[in-house]
Design an enzyme around this catalytic site. Sequence first.
Site, PDB file in Angstrom:
ATOM      1  N   GLU A  46      26.809  80.033  75.600  1.00  0.00           N
ATOM      2  CA  GLU A  46      25.471  79.524  75.871  1.00  0.00           C
ATOM      3  C   GLU A  46      24.418  80.319  75.113  1.00  0.00           C
ATOM      4  O   GLU A  46      23.481  79.759  74.543  1.00  0.00           O
ATOM      5  CB  GLU A  46      25.196  79.598  77.370  1.00  0.00           C
ATOM      6  N   GLU A  66      26.750  74.746  88.271  1.00  0.00           N
ATOM      7  CA  GLU A  66      25.885  73.825  87.543  1.00  0.00           C
ATOM      8  C   GLU A  66      26.715  72.623  87.109  1.00  0.00           C
ATOM      9  O   GLU A  66      26.803  71.648  87.824  1.00  0.00           O
ATOM     10  CB  GLU A  66      25.242  74.543  86.347  1.00  0.00           C
TER      11      GLU A  66
END
Length: 948
Positions: free
Chosen positions: A745, A458
């Site tokens: 996260e 990502e």
Amino acid sequence: MSTVTISTLRVGRRRDRPVTADARPPVSWTVDAEPGWVQSAARLRLDGERIAELEGEGCVLVAWPFEPLQGRRVHTLELQVVGADGSASDWSAPVTFSVVRRTEPWTAPSIGLAHPDRPAQPVYLRREFDVEPTVVAATLDATAHGVYQVAIDGVDVDDHVLKPGWTSYRHRLALESTDVSALLRPGRRQALTVRVAGGWFTERYGFGSSARRVYGDQPAVSIELRLEHSDGRVETVRSDERWRASSVVELESSGLYAGETRDARRHQEGWDAPGFDDGVWEPVAVVPLPPSLAVEALDVEPVRRIEERPPLAVLTTPSGATVLDFGQNLVGRVRFTVEGQRGATVTLRHAEVLEQGELCVRALRAAESIDRFTLAGRGPEVMEPEFTFHGFRYVEVSGWPGELRPEAFRAVVLHTDLDRTGGFGCSDHRLERLHDNVVWSLRGNAVGLPTDCPQRDERMGWTGDAQVFAPAAASLFGVDAFLASWLDDLALEQGDRAGLVPTIIPDVLGELSDVAAAGWGDAATVVPTVLHERYGDVALLRRCLPSMRAWVDRAHREAGPSRLWETGFQYGDWLDPTASRPDKAAADPGLVATAYLYRSTRLLADAYRAVAEAEPGGAGERDREDLVAAQGGYAALAEEVRQAFRHAYLTPAGRLMSDAPTAYALTLAFGLVDDEPTVRRLGERLAFLLRARGYRMATGFLGTPVVLDALLDSGRSAAAEQLLLQDACPSWLYPVTMGATTMWERWDSMLPDGSINPSGMTSFNHYALGSVADVLHRRVGGLAPAAPGYRRVRIRPWLVSALDHARVHQETPYGRAAVSWRRSGGSVTVVAELPAGVTASVELPDRPAFEAGSGRHEWVVDEPRSSTQAPALGVDADLADLADRPGVCALVSRRLAGADPELGREFDEFVRWVPGRTLRAELAAVSPPPELVASLDAELRALTAPAS
């Protein structure tokens, strides 16, 4: 007369080196002066000759007072300041700065492999040139579809890494300009060489089978070397058909996600020196750059090697693998020195965490993060990847020849070369570790642009992450140039979409990113506001007005005449820990979107006002009138949204129709209600909901940054303290108890039993939840901006009862400001230091607010610790009374999970710490063993017993 001296003098926004690409760069300075000194005038002297007289107190991003600067020149600037008392400083030491601005259009074509045999194939390029004896200076300008490094006679022209970075490739390329005069040898023939790899340009973006190369298949570079002669002639060596290329080089393959493969046997000795026979190399492909593509120098710091760290341990995993533990989750790559047989291959595999003692690569998804090095066998060899980076703490080493010595390895930390500007400390080492974790996550997610994570497939510029984290970023580092450049890309991507801001910048996800999402698109209004607030950059604010307005107008079209944004897809309070899916948060997405609609409309109105107030009179009066009119229009529009919000979502009893913590936090923090009784009732309900969960986090990406402010501003400081210091999962401190060295996260990226969250979306280096660092600075430390650029500050320390002391400092545009506080007996001593030109509003709990000027101040606050000796509480106490005692909820959870993980999970899922029921009665629902209840009762009484 006061004594005043010049501390700093800066040209432009870039902080690492005195270089600017601006023809009219702003000028900033700080001074050392006696308390109360006020500047009344300043003089700037350019190149020892031209003097500009400036009136007033301005010293932050002062408009360039001379004629526009020409490109490719070196200048000096000196400063003298004059005080209102008539005092004057000496002239400062000259600051030498370079102008890298091009005045002519970029016409050099790109060159690369003419006949590649696979996608993203690295290429080395070379060309020789003669340097006449009359050459006196040289400048190298270059850009790339990919990443590159240039050398002259084998010496790299600078220390930049992964240059020129990642911009919105469809719209612009970053131009690197370097003074290479010192590398030239007049009267000799020299070699100009370039190493090129695909980097961000050829990477595959997307998820699973949808991943594809968005920009192009092959890297290429565009280059121009300008040789200036003593007689004024300019000779140019540029990318053209005279260059030669080779793909048969030691760099076999390179990818940001995959890693690099290098074969030292393929090294061609002397290829980067003059006289090398490049007849075996092939002609290059020459491709003109599209005329619509802007090629421009950027005023932003480059990526560099920042530091090196040795491994702290060498581990042997249960499977027998050898793993290096660097002790810190970081971003960069590994350099090592090795000696072995020709053809031996050393492989490095990177990961952030271990799972069951083995390298956990599942969380990386499609990112291999593997570097392979084949040895030439010519004695000791130093190996390091060049055009990739990894997010890692652990590195598995295989194929190592002989005995592995840890001193042979170093982790090289990479990130944009940002100045550290803020710090925090306190008496609780857990909060200090939390703060350090935020710092490391910012470092790891500032490799060229603000990203979500640095390790998996990502590493993109998600707008929601940047929006919520911008205040914390500005509290920690000088991110003004860094984020301003990213905002330029945001505006370019937005321009194709009728005001819609893609959810990632630069956009590589297409339809997946092409959604109008509240909290994500609002980066267009929030980030410029933060940069204006923290750096006093009104010129940037003006530059961003069209983008801000386009987003607000688009969001209003999405909402429609109701002023309630309740249609379309929303990420909402992403990753709410109480939700079954990341996008299914408890807070109603329409309420969240409408709250952001109000906030962005209000920020736009405020931006128009700020720009109007900064506009000069005279010729700019009509422009100012337009700005004032726009300000009034958007202020009225914001009020319409506010009233619609209250009518739709606020009940007469002072609750919200969406009875979730994030709904209350956004409503309070964004000022959607302002009457004191309603604020108090909403704060009470927010505190009630959080206590019902045992003061564990119940907010996601959008609610977390504002939940503590909402509690504190509504008078619920005890609940805020419980929430901040909670260390059970989910909480800010839970990862610290699990050994985290960066922000996660998810609140539970690692589960309490040490296993990794089974979700396919789990990162151990994500800064969004680290937005709390700004609260540590503003509230716990007590230092916050109260006017743009910290021209005025607010000193209001939150005297957290569990802390004995706290401190914060900030390198403001006016100089260093600091606040600290320390308890002693029944009082707290607060110390503040303010630089010249800064005033403060001081708010202490035992007196009315008052003003303070520059200099050092000390105040003693009468705040005795509570003399009430609350009784010890056991399992027969009321649940709410227990929850309000620090550490109780975490203790109960850990003891139950320690006895039976399933029992602990079941209890945590259904327990509500609300009045009217005892803990013993609640425990009966999960039927723990009687001895466990008895043991827990004793532990609770010991924990809650009055202090002696």
